[in-house]
Scaffold this motif. Structure first.
Motif, mmCIF file in Angstrom:
data_model
loop_
_atom_site.group_PDB
_atom_site.id
_atom_site.type_symbol
_atom_site.label_atom_id
_atom_site.label_comp_id
_atom_site.label_asym_id
_atom_site.label_seq_id
_atom_site.Cartn_x
_atom_site.Cartn_y
_atom_site.Cartn_z
ATOM 1 N N TYR A 83 88.665 -138.987 28.183
ATOM 2 C CA TYR A 83 89.954 -139.645 28.382
ATOM 3 C C TYR A 83 90.941 -138.705 29.059
ATOM 4 O O TYR A 83 90.976 -137.515 28.776
ATOM 5 C CB TYR A 83 90.547 -140.105 27.046
ATOM 6 C CG TYR A 83 89.761 -141.200 26.388
ATOM 7 C CD1 TYR A 83 89.821 -142.498 26.858
ATOM 8 C CD2 TYR A 83 88.956 -140.930 25.286
ATOM 9 C CE1 TYR A 83 89.101 -143.510 26.258
ATOM 10 C CE2 TYR A 83 88.227 -141.937 24.675
ATOM 11 C CZ TYR A 83 88.308 -143.226 25.163
ATOM 12 O OH TYR A 83 87.593 -144.213 24.564
ATOM 13 N N ASP A 84 91.753 -139.270 29.938
ATOM 14 C CA ASP A 84 92.836 -138.523 30.552
ATOM 15 C C ASP A 84 94.024 -138.596 29.591
ATOM 16 O O ASP A 84 94.629 -139.657 29.425
ATOM 17 C CB ASP A 84 93.181 -139.132 31.913
ATOM 18 C CG ASP A 84 94.071 -138.231 32.731
ATOM 19 O OD1 ASP A 84 94.808 -137.416 32.136
ATOM 20 O OD2 ASP A 84 94.035 -138.326 33.967
ATOM 21 N N GLU A 85 94.353 -137.499 28.966
ATOM 22 C CA GLU A 85 95.343 -137.465 27.883
ATOM 23 C C GLU A 85 96.792 -137.630 28.344
ATOM 24 O O GLU A 85 97.682 -137.771 27.520
ATOM 25 C CB GLU A 85 95.209 -136.152 27.091
ATOM 26 C CG GLU A 85 93.843 -135.958 26.477
ATOM 27 C CD GLU A 85 93.516 -136.983 25.406
ATOM 28 O OE1 GLU A 85 94.434 -137.471 24.722
ATOM 29 O OE2 GLU A 85 92.328 -137.312 25.265
ATOM 30 N N LYS A 86 97.044 -137.618 29.653
ATOM 31 C CA LYS A 86 98.429 -137.728 30.104
ATOM 32 C C LYS A 86 98.957 -139.160 30.059
ATOM 33 O O LYS A 86 100.128 -139.392 30.299
ATOM 34 C CB LYS A 86 98.596 -137.127 31.502
ATOM 35 C CG LYS A 86 97.895 -137.865 32.611
ATOM 36 C CD LYS A 86 98.091 -137.140 33.934
ATOM 37 C CE LYS A 86 97.289 -137.833 35.013
ATOM 38 N NZ LYS A 86 97.356 -137.122 36.279
ATOM 39 N N TYR A 87 98.102 -140.110 29.729
ATOM 40 C CA TYR A 87 98.515 -141.512 29.648
ATOM 41 C C TYR A 87 98.563 -141.978 28.191
ATOM 42 O O TYR A 87 97.750 -141.549 27.382
ATOM 43 C CB TYR A 87 97.540 -142.410 30.423
ATOM 44 C CG TYR A 87 97.500 -142.096 31.893
ATOM 45 C CD1 TYR A 87 98.468 -142.605 32.752
ATOM 46 C CD2 TYR A 87 96.487 -141.296 32.422
ATOM 47 C CE1 TYR A 87 98.432 -142.307 34.105
ATOM 48 C CE2 TYR A 87 96.449 -141.000 33.778
ATOM 49 C CZ TYR A 87 97.425 -141.509 34.610
ATOM 50 O OH TYR A 87 97.395 -141.222 35.942
ATOM 51 N N PRO A 88 99.476 -142.896 27.866
ATOM 52 C CA PRO A 88 99.555 -143.402 26.488
ATOM 53 C C PRO A 88 98.544 -144.516 26.197
ATOM 54 O O PRO A 88 98.533 -145.078 25.123
ATOM 55 C CB PRO A 88 100.987 -143.943 26.400
ATOM 56 C CG PRO A 88 101.312 -144.349 27.801
ATOM 57 C CD PRO A 88 100.586 -143.374 28.699
ATOM 58 N N LYS A 93 88.596 -140.534 32.804
ATOM 59 C CA LYS A 93 88.636 -139.632 33.957
ATOM 60 C C LYS A 93 87.520 -139.973 34.933
ATOM 61 O O LYS A 93 86.379 -140.180 34.540
ATOM 62 C CB LYS A 93 88.482 -138.183 33.504
ATOM 63 C CG LYS A 93 89.693 -137.629 32.800
ATOM 64 C CD LYS A 93 89.475 -136.170 32.432
ATOM 65 C CE LYS A 93 90.654 -135.623 31.673
ATOM 66 N NZ LYS A 93 90.418 -134.238 31.219
#
Length: 135
Positions: A83-88, A93
């Motif tokens: 997962y791309d952690e910069k999104y809520p 990825k």
């Protein structure tokens, strides 16, 4: 689990949304939730364990199970998803072709998958009390 396929049309063309819906009532019991511990990612399990209310835990687990089911159709195991952690919201990825949105309001959780940016929202409709307006 119920699946609905919805076709969306806008000025940019048409695309398909796959919508998964889960009734979380059966997961409100901590004994039942224990059966699913090994089927979701450790990160999701940590999130569920931080919640206080059984209803909230049931909804979070339901969302995780919907995510697991939807990702499996792309050949991705939710437990191993990057997962791309910069999104809520869940973003995988390197998979821009998978757009995901989650929502829940007891007793239902809903998750949608699309090849375009998408959003889903579910809310419980409560009775309106007109006396509130008088205050």
């Amino acid at each position: 689990m119920t699946e609905v396929t919805a076709y969306s049309y806008n000025r940019y063309g048409d695309y398909m949304n796959r919508i998964l819906i889960y009734n979380a009532v059966s997961l409100a019991s901590s004994e039942i939730r224990k059966n699913y511990v090994n089927s979701i990612s450790y990160k999701r399990l940590e999130k569920i364990n931080r919640l206080k209310k059984d209803e909230d835990k049931a909804l979070s687990l339901s969302a995780a199970l919907l995510l697991k089911e939807g990702l499996s159709r792309y050949g991705i195991e939710e437990r191993n998803a990057d997962y791309d952690e910069k999104y809520p919201y869940p973003v995988i990825k390197g998979r821009e072709d998978i757009c995901i949105s989650l929502s829940h309001s007891f007793p239902y959780a809903v998750c949608t998958f699309s090849d375009k940016k998408t959003g889903v929202d579910i809310e419980k409709i409560k009775n309106f009390n007109p006396k509130i307006c008088d205050k």
